[in-house]
Design a protein around this motif. Sequence first.
Motif, PDB file in Angstrom:
ATOM      1  N   VAL A 193     -46.180   6.878  -4.074  1.00 38.05           N
ATOM      2  CA  VAL A 193     -45.468   6.449  -4.971  1.00 38.05           C
ATOM      3  C   VAL A 193     -43.787   6.640  -4.683  1.00 38.05           C
ATOM      4  CG1 VAL A 193     -44.510   6.023  -7.223  1.00 38.05           C
ATOM      5  CG2 VAL A 193     -47.218   5.932  -6.511  1.00 38.05           C
ATOM      6  N   PHE A 194     -43.591   8.114  -4.321  1.00 43.29           N
ATOM      7  CA  PHE A 194     -42.290   8.589  -4.228  1.00 43.29           C
ATOM      8  C   PHE A 194     -41.615   8.204  -2.888  1.00 43.29           C
ATOM      9  CE2 PHE A 194     -39.369  11.742  -2.825  1.00 43.29           C
ATOM     10  CZ  PHE A 194     -38.234  11.773  -3.825  1.00 43.29           C
ATOM     11  N   LEU A 195     -42.536   7.933  -1.648  1.00 41.64           N
ATOM     12  CA  LEU A 195     -42.055   7.736  -0.468  1.00 41.64           C
ATOM     13  C   LEU A 195     -42.143   6.270  -0.451  1.00 41.64           C
ATOM     14  CD1 LEU A 195     -43.971  10.517   1.678  1.00 41.64           C
ATOM     15  CD2 LEU A 195     -41.466  10.442   0.947  1.00 41.64           C
ATOM     16  N   GLY A 196     -42.691   5.223  -1.249  1.00 36.44           N
ATOM     17  CA  GLY A 196     -42.447   3.969  -1.456  1.00 36.44           C
ATOM     18  C   GLY A 196     -43.493   3.314  -0.335  1.00 36.44           C
ATOM     19  N   PHE A 197     -44.658   4.038  -0.033  1.00 36.16           N
ATOM     20  CA  PHE A 197     -45.840   3.560   0.815  1.00 36.16           C
ATOM     21  C   PHE A 197     -46.520   2.423  -0.003  1.00 36.16           C
ATOM     22  CE2 PHE A 197     -45.759   7.778   2.984  1.00 36.16           C
ATOM     23  CZ  PHE A 197     -44.821   7.260   3.728  1.00 36.16           C
ATOM     24  N   PRO A 198     -46.709   1.165   0.941  1.00 33.82           N
ATOM     25  CA  PRO A 198     -47.363   0.305   0.084  1.00 33.82           C
ATOM     26  C   PRO A 198     -48.612   0.036   0.514  1.00 33.82           C
ATOM     27  CG  PRO A 198     -46.129  -0.791   2.096  1.00 33.82           C
ATOM     28  CD  PRO A 198     -45.778   0.689   1.952  1.00 33.82           C
ATOM     29  N   TRP A 199     -49.682   1.039  -0.310  1.00 37.17           N
ATOM     30  CA  TRP A 199     -51.167   1.619   0.493  1.00 37.17           C
ATOM     31  C   TRP A 199     -52.140   1.076  -0.618  1.00 37.17           C
ATOM     32  CZ3 TRP A 199     -49.912   6.987   2.670  1.00 37.17           C
ATOM     33  CH2 TRP A 199     -49.324   6.788   4.085  1.00 37.17           C
ATOM     34  N   CYS A 200     -51.658   0.300  -1.790  1.00 39.32           N
ATOM     35  CA  CYS A 200     -52.616   0.033  -2.824  1.00 39.32           C
ATOM     36  C   CYS A 200     -53.373  -1.414  -2.124  1.00 39.32           C
ATOM     37  CB  CYS A 200     -51.879  -0.120  -4.022  1.00 39.32           C
ATOM     38  SG  CYS A 200     -51.253   1.321  -5.047  1.00 39.32           S
ATOM     39  N   ASP A 201     -54.851  -1.603  -2.533  1.00 39.88           N
ATOM     40  CA  ASP A 201     -55.237  -2.726  -2.070  1.00 39.88           C
ATOM     41  C   ASP A 201     -56.207  -3.429  -3.099  1.00 39.88           C
ATOM     42  OD1 ASP A 201     -57.612  -1.013  -2.546  1.00 39.88           O
ATOM     43  OD2 ASP A 201     -57.524  -0.193  -0.519  1.00 39.88           O
ATOM     44  N   VAL A 202     -56.570  -4.502  -2.566  1.00 42.70           N
ATOM     45  CA  VAL A 202     -57.562  -5.470  -3.285  1.00 42.70           C
ATOM     46  C   VAL A 202     -59.136  -5.161  -2.885  1.00 42.70           C
ATOM     47  CG1 VAL A 202     -58.317  -7.636  -3.970  1.00 42.70           C
ATOM     48  CG2 VAL A 202     -55.934  -6.845  -4.202  1.00 42.70           C
ATOM     49  N   VAL A 203     -59.979  -4.897  -3.365  1.00 39.42           N
ATOM     50  CA  VAL A 203     -61.357  -4.686  -2.904  1.00 39.42           C
ATOM     51  C   VAL A 203     -62.307  -5.728  -3.365  1.00 39.42           C
ATOM     52  CG1 VAL A 203     -63.507  -3.280  -2.909  1.00 39.42           C
ATOM     53  CG2 VAL A 203     -61.059  -2.069  -2.931  1.00 39.42           C
ATOM     54  N   TYR A 204     -63.161  -6.336  -2.323  1.00 44.11           N
ATOM     55  CA  TYR A 204     -64.137  -7.248  -2.599  1.00 44.11           C
ATOM     56  C   TYR A 204     -65.201  -6.556  -2.796  1.00 44.11           C
ATOM     57  CZ  TYR A 204     -67.605 -10.905  -2.074  1.00 44.11           C
ATOM     58  OH  TYR A 204     -68.850 -11.478  -2.320  1.00 44.11           O
ATOM     59  N   TYR A 205     -66.202  -6.844  -3.825  1.00 43.79           N
ATOM     60  CA  TYR A 205     -67.490  -6.089  -4.167  1.00 43.79           C
ATOM     61  C   TYR A 205     -68.456  -7.171  -4.357  1.00 43.79           C
ATOM     62  CZ  TYR A 205     -71.364  -3.687  -6.196  1.00 43.79           C
ATOM     63  OH  TYR A 205     -72.669  -3.075  -6.313  1.00 43.79           O
ATOM     64  N   SER A 206     -69.780  -6.912  -3.706  1.00 40.82           N
ATOM     65  CA  SER A 206     -70.899  -7.748  -3.772  1.00 40.82           C
ATOM     66  C   SER A 206     -72.046  -6.600  -3.573  1.00 40.82           C
ATOM     67  CB  SER A 206     -71.101  -8.809  -2.896  1.00 40.82           C
ATOM     68  OG  SER A 206     -71.321  -8.544  -1.546  1.00 40.82           O
ATOM     69  N   PRO A 207     -73.327  -7.053  -3.920  1.00 43.71           N
ATOM     70  CA  PRO A 207     -74.437  -6.191  -3.886  1.00 43.71           C
ATOM     71  C   PRO A 207     -74.652  -5.892  -2.470  1.00 43.71           C
ATOM     72  CG  PRO A 207     -74.908  -7.674  -5.387  1.00 43.71           C
ATOM     73  CD  PRO A 207     -73.580  -8.039  -4.966  1.00 43.71           C
ATOM     74  N   LYS A 208     -74.202  -6.901  -1.435  1.00 48.03           N
ATOM     75  CA  LYS A 208     -74.362  -6.728  -0.130  1.00 48.03           C
ATOM     76  C   LYS A 208     -73.163  -6.053   0.771  1.00 48.03           C
ATOM     77  CE  LYS A 208     -77.575 -10.592   0.086  1.00 48.03           C
ATOM     78  NZ  LYS A 208     -77.798 -11.852   0.696  1.00 48.03           N
ATOM     79  N   GLU A 209     -71.996  -6.240   0.241  1.00 47.12           N
ATOM     80  CA  GLU A 209     -70.819  -6.092   0.840  1.00 47.12           C
ATOM     81  C   GLU A 209     -69.787  -5.299  -0.052  1.00 47.12           C
ATOM     82  OE1 GLU A 209     -67.752  -8.016   4.270  1.00 47.12           O
ATOM     83  OE2 GLU A 209     -69.054  -9.249   2.659  1.00 47.12           O
ATOM     84  N   VAL A 210     -69.061  -4.192   0.557  1.00 48.41           N
ATOM     85  CA  VAL A 210     -68.012  -3.580  -0.392  1.00 48.41           C
ATOM     86  C   VAL A 210     -66.706  -3.480   0.983  1.00 48.41           C
ATOM     87  CG1 VAL A 210     -67.067  -2.142  -1.827  1.00 48.41           C
ATOM     88  CG2 VAL A 210     -69.585  -2.761  -1.945  1.00 48.41           C
ATOM     89  N   ARG A 211     -65.659  -3.848   0.556  1.00 50.07           N
ATOM     90  CA  ARG A 211     -64.637  -3.799   1.721  1.00 50.07           C
ATOM     91  C   ARG A 211     -63.377  -4.108   1.024  1.00 50.07           C
ATOM     92  NH1 ARG A 211     -63.341  -9.032   2.756  1.00 50.07           N
ATOM     93  NH2 ARG A 211     -65.038 -10.612   2.387  1.00 50.07           N
ATOM     94  N   VAL A 212     -62.198  -3.665   1.874  1.00 50.71           N
ATOM     95  CA  VAL A 212     -60.905  -3.766   1.395  1.00 50.71           C
ATOM     96  C   VAL A 212     -60.567  -5.504   1.681  1.00 50.71           C
ATOM     97  CG1 VAL A 212     -58.470  -3.351   1.738  1.00 50.71           C
ATOM     98  CG2 VAL A 212     -60.039  -1.506   1.358  1.00 50.71           C
ATOM     99  N   ALA A 213     -60.179  -6.175   0.826  1.00 49.23           N
ATOM    100  CA  ALA A 213     -59.990  -7.652   1.139  1.00 49.23           C
ATOM    101  C   ALA A 213     -58.437  -7.886   1.120  1.00 49.23           C
ATOM    102  CB  ALA A 213     -60.492  -8.490   0.169  1.00 49.23           C
TER     103      ALA A 213
END
Length: 353
Positions: A193-213
């Motif tokens: 946060v202090f350095l301003g890195f845009p590293w947050c994400d949205v995750v897709y979840y299903s019983p078969k697959e979990v990944r950064v979307a």
Amino acid sequence: MKKILVAAVVAAVAAFIGHRFLKLKGIALASREVPVKHLNCHYLKHIEYGAEDITILRDGLAFLSTGLKFPGLPSFSDEPGKMYVMDLLHPKPTPVELQIKGDLDLNSFNPHGISTYTDEADDSVYLFVVNHPQQKSQVEIFHLVQENTLVHLKTITHPLLHSVDDIVAVGVESFYATNYKSFDNDALNTLAVFLGFPWCDVVYYSPKEVRVAANGFLSANGINISPEKRFIYVSDIMGHLIDVYERKEGEQLVHLKAVAVGSLCDNIDVDHKTGDVWLGCHPNGMKLSMYNPEDPPGSEIIRIKNIHSDQPVVSQEYVDDGHVLMASTVAAPYEGKLLIGTVFHKALICDLK
């Protein structure tokens, strides 16, 4: 020469730190003051300790998550969080506490973002709730079996779901969720946060697959879906932006645009008839994080019309200096009414007609 070099390095580091603090003040909109703009509203009964998120079914049934305890923010109740429901088609809509049945520790229940999914096969309604027991992050799935009763079906945890803020359900057991932190580790996250890195994400979840979307957010907060289920909206609260994505085959998200909103916008709701995007926002983040009852954090409700056009219309619909409503997080419209929720304060029902 060595002393000069050391002095130069120290001066450069000090200058960089000073620059970052100024940048963070700018991100927090620390000097922002907004004029009051009210609607015809009154407080909702029984909601005294916040309604951080609100979602409304097409038949007018509204769900509210209450009593959130969030690190760094005030909480005025030691009781666990609760879920409420209210019928907006009733002449006098009043929140009623939902009864929760099943295998869930209600003593540590700490509800945050919420979403509903209606199964078209049998019209069953499922409620997805972000829960933070002991400040962990997990997702609870409930089945609405009566208008005032939830049956707990499942608890979902995953390493990618490390700091979930909000959620939008796209199936009986599948959803997109936002992470408001870059890392589960607080020290690493503070540094990011202090350095301003845009590293947050949205995750897709299903019983078969979990990944950064989707990724590239300073802090991913609210998330919601368009009425026809084609587009996903994400609030980058620290970027003062609403990002628009298109859902593609296989639940892939394609970034289309970002709309500047000029405020720290929290949760997102969408008018099921017009497609207008409604945002519960914090006009001054410094007042929120440095809570002072003598100078309370205000509330700001923003609407975006025609978000997919070349010229979306961004407008302030409600503003308060914190003396009526502190720390608004969500604005949910329905048939001429507007519900406004907060982190830790009260909630309003307003007349838009």
